[in-house]
Design an enzyme around this catalytic site. Structure first.
Site, PDB file in Angstrom:
ATOM      1  N   CYS A 115     111.040  93.141 -38.144  1.00  0.00           N
ATOM      2  CA  CYS A 115     111.258  91.703 -38.343  1.00  0.00           C
ATOM      3  C   CYS A 115     110.409  91.135 -39.473  1.00  0.00           C
ATOM      4  CB  CYS A 115     110.957  90.947 -37.054  1.00  0.00           C
ATOM      5  SG  CYS A 115     111.866  91.569 -35.643  1.00  0.00           S
ATOM      6  N   HIS A 256     109.466  83.325 -37.582  1.00  0.00           N
ATOM      7  CA  HIS A 256     110.415  84.323 -37.109  1.00  0.00           C
ATOM      8  C   HIS A 256     111.146  83.776 -35.886  1.00  0.00           C
ATOM      9  CE1 HIS A 256     112.393  87.921 -36.133  1.00  0.00           C
ATOM     10  NE2 HIS A 256     111.622  88.268 -35.128  1.00  0.00           N
ATOM     11  N   ASN A 286     117.638  86.758 -32.230  1.00  0.00           N
ATOM     12  CA  ASN A 286     116.701  87.456 -33.116  1.00  0.00           C
ATOM     13  C   ASN A 286     117.489  88.462 -33.965  1.00  0.00           C
ATOM     14  OD1 ASN A 286     114.749  89.044 -34.292  1.00  0.00           O
ATOM     15  ND2 ASN A 286     113.609  89.442 -32.398  1.00  0.00           N
TER      16      ASN A 286
HETATM   17  N1  COA Z   1     118.040  87.856 -17.118  1.00  0.00           N
HETATM   18  C1  COA Z   1     117.446  87.653 -15.946  1.00  0.00           C
HETATM   19  N2  COA Z   1     116.249  88.186 -15.634  1.00  0.00           N
HETATM   20  C2  COA Z   1     115.659  88.934 -16.550  1.00  0.00           C
HETATM   21  C3  COA Z   1     116.221  89.212 -17.809  1.00  0.00           C
HETATM   22  C4  COA Z   1     117.473  88.634 -18.068  1.00  0.00           C
HETATM   23  N3  COA Z   1     118.114  88.792 -19.243  1.00  0.00           N
HETATM   24  N4  COA Z   1     115.387  89.983 -18.506  1.00  0.00           N
HETATM   25  C5  COA Z   1     114.319  90.215 -17.731  1.00  0.00           C
HETATM   26  N5  COA Z   1     114.489  89.590 -16.548  1.00  0.00           N
HETATM   27  C6  COA Z   1     113.600  89.562 -15.406  1.00  0.00           C
HETATM   28  C7  COA Z   1     112.650  90.714 -15.363  1.00  0.00           C
HETATM   29  O1  COA Z   1     113.267  91.822 -14.779  1.00  0.00           O
HETATM   30  C8  COA Z   1     111.515  90.168 -14.549  1.00  0.00           C
HETATM   31  O2  COA Z   1     111.861  90.282 -13.188  1.00  0.00           O
HETATM   32  P1  COA Z   1     110.748  90.678 -12.101  1.00  0.00           P
HETATM   33  O3  COA Z   1     109.728  89.597 -12.186  1.00  0.00           O
HETATM   34  O4  COA Z   1     111.531  90.727 -10.857  1.00  0.00           O
HETATM   35  O5  COA Z   1     110.217  92.008 -12.568  1.00  0.00           O
HETATM   36  C9  COA Z   1     111.521  88.669 -14.880  1.00  0.00           C
HETATM   37  O6  COA Z   1     112.782  88.397 -15.492  1.00  0.00           O
HETATM   38  C10 COA Z   1     110.432  88.279 -15.840  1.00  0.00           C
HETATM   39  O7  COA Z   1     110.423  89.210 -16.893  1.00  0.00           O
HETATM   40  P2  COA Z   1     109.396  89.119 -18.029  1.00  0.00           P
HETATM   41  O8  COA Z   1     109.582  90.258 -18.947  1.00  0.00           O
HETATM   42  O9  COA Z   1     108.045  88.883 -17.444  1.00  0.00           O
HETATM   43  O10 COA Z   1     109.897  87.766 -18.702  1.00  0.00           O
HETATM   44  P3  COA Z   1     109.247  86.979 -19.872  1.00  0.00           P
HETATM   45  O11 COA Z   1     109.017  85.597 -19.455  1.00  0.00           O
HETATM   46  O12 COA Z   1     108.129  87.731 -20.528  1.00  0.00           O
HETATM   47  O13 COA Z   1     110.470  86.928 -20.914  1.00  0.00           O
HETATM   48  C11 COA Z   1     111.148  88.009 -22.908  1.00  0.00           C
HETATM   49  C12 COA Z   1     110.996  88.132 -21.425  1.00  0.00           C
HETATM   50  C13 COA Z   1     111.663  89.315 -23.469  1.00  0.00           C
HETATM   51  C14 COA Z   1     112.149  86.908 -23.209  1.00  0.00           C
HETATM   52  C15 COA Z   1     109.782  87.652 -23.521  1.00  0.00           C
HETATM   53  O14 COA Z   1     108.795  88.520 -23.035  1.00  0.00           O
HETATM   54  C16 COA Z   1     109.779  87.727 -25.008  1.00  0.00           C
HETATM   55  O15 COA Z   1     110.476  86.994 -25.687  1.00  0.00           O
HETATM   56  N6  COA Z   1     108.932  88.598 -25.575  1.00  0.00           N
HETATM   57  C17 COA Z   1     108.804  88.728 -26.996  1.00  0.00           C
HETATM   58  C18 COA Z   1     110.016  89.411 -27.496  1.00  0.00           C
HETATM   59  C19 COA Z   1     110.082  89.387 -28.964  1.00  0.00           C
HETATM   60  O16 COA Z   1     109.787  88.410 -29.589  1.00  0.00           O
HETATM   61  N7  COA Z   1     110.515  90.488 -29.509  1.00  0.00           N
HETATM   62  C20 COA Z   1     110.808  90.622 -30.857  1.00  0.00           C
HETATM   63  C21 COA Z   1     109.592  90.708 -31.677  1.00  0.00           C
HETATM   64  S1  COA Z   1     110.099  90.829 -33.292  1.00  0.00           S
END
Ligand code: COA
Length: 329
Positions: A115, A256, A286
């Site tokens: 990215c 980003h 993204n």
């Molecule tokens: N729909 C519903 N539930 C979902 C899900 C979806 N699409 N994806 C994950 N979950 C669930 C998980 O399984 C987890 O369940 P659990 O608590 O029973 O284990 C719960 O939601 C929370 O997951 P978590 O990973 O803690 O959520 P989060 O608040 O961290 O959000 C992201 C997840 C990926 C959106 C977030 O971590 C994020 O944006 N991270 C950065 C990603 C990024 O920027 N990447 C690119 C970099 S260039």
């Protein structure tokens, strides 16, 4: 040695026609419109057609940037493409784009910084032009992430999309703006946080493992989130300080486009009001290296800043990598 100031003379972008909404995704994996929107800020993303390659999208974006810059393809001297989804492992996607554009004089190559790639490309092109090695360059961020997405993994498939963005850089004329400060960084101890594990020499895709989805993106989202906020804040602060700016001098921050909560946290830490932060991830998700390039073009064409304004670009991605730029437009 004289260093020339380098400006951005034109921008362009392209996204595929096909819209994939959160509602449609919720019919494919165990998720909901509400979860995706509240956890990420994404409403929909674009998905390229089967025969629409990264270079096709990039070529459209490049033509638009060249047109705005008033530069012909024949005059173009350098093409740098940032992508993690090249048309082919070799040759570089930049070579296909050179062919599509008819930019026969241009030296063309790809860089891989996920990215962060578009701002890595910006720094490289800026230095090559500033030193006098090239008079102009086009930098392109282009991705077909739908081709490396595991559509059964709800934790990643809701995040990504396809598209391309481009910017033409050239020696600035007196009185024109310029790229004032750039910053890049890498932390290779965190490669495991976000990667495509298979398809390279470490783990070739074979008949035996072909069904294991090794060629798709895997991410430890929570960890990535934490590093993204810290690294982008630091990188943005460095270019702001080097450019001699204060928060109130910045007309527009273009971050980003990965997650609205990450963007809000950065705006908060930089003390830049939300109405000066450009956001389009609700429409595209993204798109990795393309994200900031598309955002820059949309912000430019929508009048989010004008000539003479200071803008700050900041990115973060797999590697881990990060980068920022302060630009007087
Ligand atoms: N729909 C519903 N539930 C979902 C899900 C979806 N699409 N994806 C994950 N979950 C669930 C998980 O399984 C987890 O369940 P659990 O608590 O029973 O284990 C719960 O939601 C929370 O997951 P978590 O990973 O803690 O959520 P989060 O608040 O961290 O959000 C992201 C997840 C990926 C959106 C977030 O971590 C994020 O944006 N991270 C950065 C990603 C990024 O920027 N990447 C690119 C970099 S260039």
């Amino acid at each position: 040695m004289i260093f020339h100031p380098v400006c951005i003379a034109g921008t362009g972008s392209y996204v595929p026609e096909r819209v994939l909404t959160n509602a449609e995704l919720a019919t494919r994996v165990d998720t909901s419109e509400e979860w995706i929107l509240t956890r990420t800020g994404i409403r929909e993303r674009r998905i390229a057609a089967a025969d629409e390659t990264t270079s096709h999208m990039a070529t459209h974006a490049a033509r638009r940037a060249l047109e705005q810059a008033g530069l012909t393809a024949a005059e173009l001297e350098l093409i740098i493409v940032a992508t993690i989804t090249p048309d082919t492992p070799t040759p570089a996607t930049a070579c296909y784009i050179q062919q599509n554009l008819g930019a026969t004089r241009a030296v063309a190559f790809d860089i891989s910084a996920a990215c962060s790639g578009f701002l890595y490309a910006m720094k490289i092109a800026k230095r090559l032009i500033a030193s006098g090695a090239f008079k102009n360059a086009i930098i392109i961020g282009a991705e077909k992430l739908s081709s490396v997405t595991n559509w059964d993994d709800r934790s990643t498939c809701v995040l990504f999309g396809d598209g391309a963005g481009a910017a033409v850089l050239r020696i600035a004329e007196p009185g024109e703006g310029s790229i004032i400060a750039t910053e890049m960084g890498t932390d290779g101890t965190l490669t495991h946080l976000l990667q495509i594990p298979g398809g390279g020499t470490a783990c070739p895709i074979t008949a035996a493992n072909v069904n294991e989805q090794l060629g798709t993106l895997r991410m430890l989202g929570k960890e990535v989130f934490k590093h993204a906020v810290n690294r982008m804040k630091e990188a943005a602060e460095k270019v702001i300080a080097r450019a001699g700016l204060k928060a109130e001098d910045i007309a527009c921050v273009i971050p980003h486009q990965a997650n609205l909560r990450i963007i809000d946290a950065i705006a908060d830490r930089l003390a830049v009001p939300n109405d000066r932060v450009f956001i389009n991830l609700d429409k595209y998700g993204n798109t990795s290296a393309a994200a900031i390039a598309i955002a820059l073009d949309e912000a430019n064409r929508n009048g989010a800043f004008k000539r003479g304004d200071n803008i700050v670009l900041v990115v973060f991605g797999a590697g881990l990598t990060w980068a920022a730029a302060a630009i007087r437009w």
